[in-house]
Design an enzyme around this catalytic site. Sequence first.
Site, mmCIF file in Angstrom:
data_model
loop_
_atom_site.group_PDB
_atom_site.id
_atom_site.type_symbol
_atom_site.label_atom_id
_atom_site.label_comp_id
_atom_site.label_asym_id
_atom_site.label_seq_id
_atom_site.Cartn_x
_atom_site.Cartn_y
_atom_site.Cartn_z
ATOM 1 N N ALA A 20 0.433 38.117 16.704
ATOM 2 C CA ALA A 20 1.834 38.110 16.297
ATOM 3 C C ALA A 20 1.995 38.178 14.781
ATOM 4 O O ALA A 20 3.108 38.366 14.291
ATOM 5 C CB ALA A 20 2.531 36.869 16.841
ATOM 6 N N PHE A 24 1.739 33.798 7.277
ATOM 7 C CA PHE A 24 1.807 34.287 5.906
ATOM 8 C C PHE A 24 0.790 33.526 5.053
ATOM 9 O O PHE A 24 0.753 32.301 5.054
ATOM 10 C CB PHE A 24 3.216 34.074 5.349
ATOM 11 C CG PHE A 24 3.402 34.554 3.937
ATOM 12 C CD1 PHE A 24 3.326 35.905 3.649
ATOM 13 C CD2 PHE A 24 3.631 33.667 2.899
ATOM 14 C CE1 PHE A 24 3.501 36.368 2.342
ATOM 15 C CE2 PHE A 24 3.800 34.106 1.594
ATOM 16 C CZ PHE A 24 3.736 35.462 1.330
ATOM 17 N N ALA A 28 -5.930 38.403 7.261
ATOM 18 C CA ALA A 28 -6.345 39.067 8.497
ATOM 19 C C ALA A 28 -5.262 38.982 9.558
ATOM 20 O O ALA A 28 -4.960 39.960 10.251
ATOM 21 C CB ALA A 28 -7.639 38.452 9.006
ATOM 22 N N ASN A 111 -8.476 23.132 12.852
ATOM 23 C CA ASN A 111 -7.164 22.631 12.442
ATOM 24 C C ASN A 111 -6.603 21.585 13.392
ATOM 25 O O ASN A 111 -5.468 21.141 13.214
ATOM 26 C CB ASN A 111 -6.155 23.782 12.344
ATOM 27 C CG ASN A 111 -6.592 24.852 11.382
ATOM 28 O OD1 ASN A 111 -6.756 25.995 11.757
ATOM 29 N ND2 ASN A 111 -6.813 24.485 10.129
ATOM 30 N N HIS A 138 4.881 28.215 14.093
ATOM 31 C CA HIS A 138 4.071 28.483 15.279
ATOM 32 C C HIS A 138 2.936 27.485 15.462
ATOM 33 O O HIS A 138 2.328 27.429 16.537
ATOM 34 C CB HIS A 138 3.512 29.912 15.239
ATOM 35 C CG HIS A 138 2.458 30.146 14.192
ATOM 36 N ND1 HIS A 138 2.750 30.298 12.867
ATOM 37 C CD2 HIS A 138 1.111 30.246 14.286
ATOM 38 C CE1 HIS A 138 1.637 30.501 12.187
ATOM 39 N NE2 HIS A 138 0.624 30.467 13.024
ATOM 40 N N ARG A 139 2.655 26.665 14.435
ATOM 41 C CA ARG A 139 1.613 25.646 14.564
ATOM 42 C C ARG A 139 2.193 24.231 14.567
ATOM 43 O O ARG A 139 1.498 23.277 14.914
ATOM 44 C CB ARG A 139 0.598 25.776 13.433
ATOM 45 C CG ARG A 139 -0.041 27.164 13.319
ATOM 46 C CD ARG A 139 -1.466 27.114 12.867
ATOM 47 N NE ARG A 139 -2.328 26.486 13.860
ATOM 48 C CZ ARG A 139 -3.657 26.419 13.746
ATOM 49 N NH1 ARG A 139 -4.259 26.917 12.681
ATOM 50 N NH2 ARG A 139 -4.381 25.836 14.680
ATOM 51 N N GLU A 175 -3.675 20.067 7.406
ATOM 52 C CA GLU A 175 -4.262 21.160 8.183
ATOM 53 C C GLU A 175 -5.593 20.795 8.823
ATOM 54 O O GLU A 175 -6.336 21.663 9.279
ATOM 55 C CB GLU A 175 -4.441 22.385 7.269
ATOM 56 C CG GLU A 175 -3.148 22.897 6.677
ATOM 57 C CD GLU A 175 -2.353 23.772 7.623
ATOM 58 O OE1 GLU A 175 -2.932 24.674 8.246
ATOM 59 O OE2 GLU A 175 -1.126 23.548 7.744
ATOM 60 N N HIS A 251 -7.268 28.065 3.591
ATOM 61 C CA HIS A 251 -7.952 26.799 3.843
ATOM 62 C C HIS A 251 -9.255 26.772 3.059
ATOM 63 O O HIS A 251 -9.847 27.822 2.774
ATOM 64 C CB HIS A 251 -8.288 26.631 5.332
ATOM 65 C CG HIS A 251 -7.110 26.437 6.222
ATOM 66 N ND1 HIS A 251 -6.997 27.019 7.469
ATOM 67 C CD2 HIS A 251 -5.982 25.702 6.058
ATOM 68 C CE1 HIS A 251 -5.862 26.664 8.030
ATOM 69 N NE2 HIS A 251 -5.222 25.865 7.192
ATOM 70 N N ASN A 366 -7.327 38.016 14.248
ATOM 71 C CA ASN A 366 -6.195 37.092 14.220
ATOM 72 C C ASN A 366 -6.325 36.078 13.093
ATOM 73 O O ASN A 366 -5.488 35.180 12.965
ATOM 74 C CB ASN A 366 -6.072 36.373 15.567
ATOM 75 C CG ASN A 366 -4.628 36.283 16.030
ATOM 76 O OD1 ASN A 366 -3.732 36.863 15.429
ATOM 77 N ND2 ASN A 366 -4.396 35.552 17.103
ATOM 78 N N CYS A 372 -13.513 28.360 11.895
ATOM 79 C CA CYS A 372 -12.164 28.062 12.401
ATOM 80 C C CYS A 372 -12.206 27.652 13.858
ATOM 81 O O CYS A 372 -11.395 26.840 14.317
ATOM 82 C CB CYS A 372 -11.264 29.283 12.259
ATOM 83 S SG CYS A 372 -10.700 29.636 10.588
#
Length: 446
Positions: A20, A24, A28, A111, A138-139, A175, A251, A366, A372
């Site tokens: 999606a 920002f 990637a 995260n 979204h998080r 985070e 991060h 993504n 990650c």
Amino acid sequence: MKNAREYNFDGLVGPSHNYAGLSFGNVASFSNVKSASNPKQAALQGLAKMRSLAARGFAQALLPPQMRPSFRLLRGIGFTGSDADVITKAYREAPVILASAYSASPMWTANAATVSPSADTADARVHFTVANLNNKLHRSYEHVQTERTLRALFGDERHFAVHEALPSTPAFGDEGAANHTRLCAGHGSPGVELFVYGRVEFDPDAPAPQHYPARQTLEASQAVARLHGLDGTRTVFAQQAPDTVDQGVFHNDVIAVGNDDVLFYHQRAFLDEHGTLHALRRAMANVHAELRAVRVDSSEVSVADAVSSYLFNSQLLSKPDGRMALVVPQECHENPAVSRYLQKLTASGGPIDELISFDLRQSMRNGGGPACLRLRVSLTDEEAGAMHQGVVMTDALHARLVAWVEKHYRDRLSPADLGDPALAIEVQTALDELTGILGLPGLYEF
């Protein structure tokens, strides 16, 4: 020193894995916005990585996907009716918000939380603080299910303490482990915990990025350290270089990774490189360990190359012989500068003497690499026995999960598919079956 091992809890990719482009600052993620994804391939790639590392003798487990879409989010902002009505209305009126409700980001379990092992905490328990992730819509709602999951896996309060997320306000932007590194002489011995932040909320004159947001605050990092009961003489706070954040280093785990007494980092990782290393060495003297810093100069690998290849978004794993393996994405071999550097690194006689690479393109597109995808949890033998065993990777579990993915996952998902109410039913059906496979009944709020 107690006998302890580091478990890596990888995120199991969910059935609605999609691109999606919501993040920002994550180059990637943003560059692949609205591309078609392959959820089946993404899940199988992640499972192959987990199985391979477990077969090598590394302690490997998983965190299950979160339910998607988040009807809690969609109904909370006014979409009403049946689940199908909610999806149809959201797709028609607010497709970006629907995409946020379908976010694939929980797969990046670095995260999920910040973790301190029992060797570091005042009450000798393993502490988890769930990340609030409040920088992005979204998080921002992930923490509810994350806390529920961690309590299901680490429910024995004799050994574990799970803290709810910090207040969801910019002052406490948190985070999780993506901005946290532990350095030590061994996983079972006391260590030094390094918290890396991007900005200071209550000092308007402090340096800060100008283009991309700094997601972690000093205030959040300090709060986590307090909650975990960490010793101030063995805790270090360091700021990211603001101009490096503005080049896509959202991060710290995009520009540095540590394990045992080794810190593998880029020259431009920290605002004050000399001061950070000095503070780490001083703190590590308190645990009778000596820092081994592996510095990558900008002349060898630029920040842009580090970001595009995710060189530092790698796993640094201790091998039985005392040396370390670096788990990198395949993209590192495809970037000429990074590939040359890695050949030199492994031949240098330093602590890192082996590369292990995986095809993780679905995750990489993504915006997330090997680091990650995992949450690091150091556990003593007794603690490992007290956690939920159904998520520990074995050949048998791998086989069951592969069959489950083959049964339930699509091999192509386009942005328009998010508007199909059938997708939500498919996800719920798959996750309901997964709870049986993992032995976690009641994990989801269906």
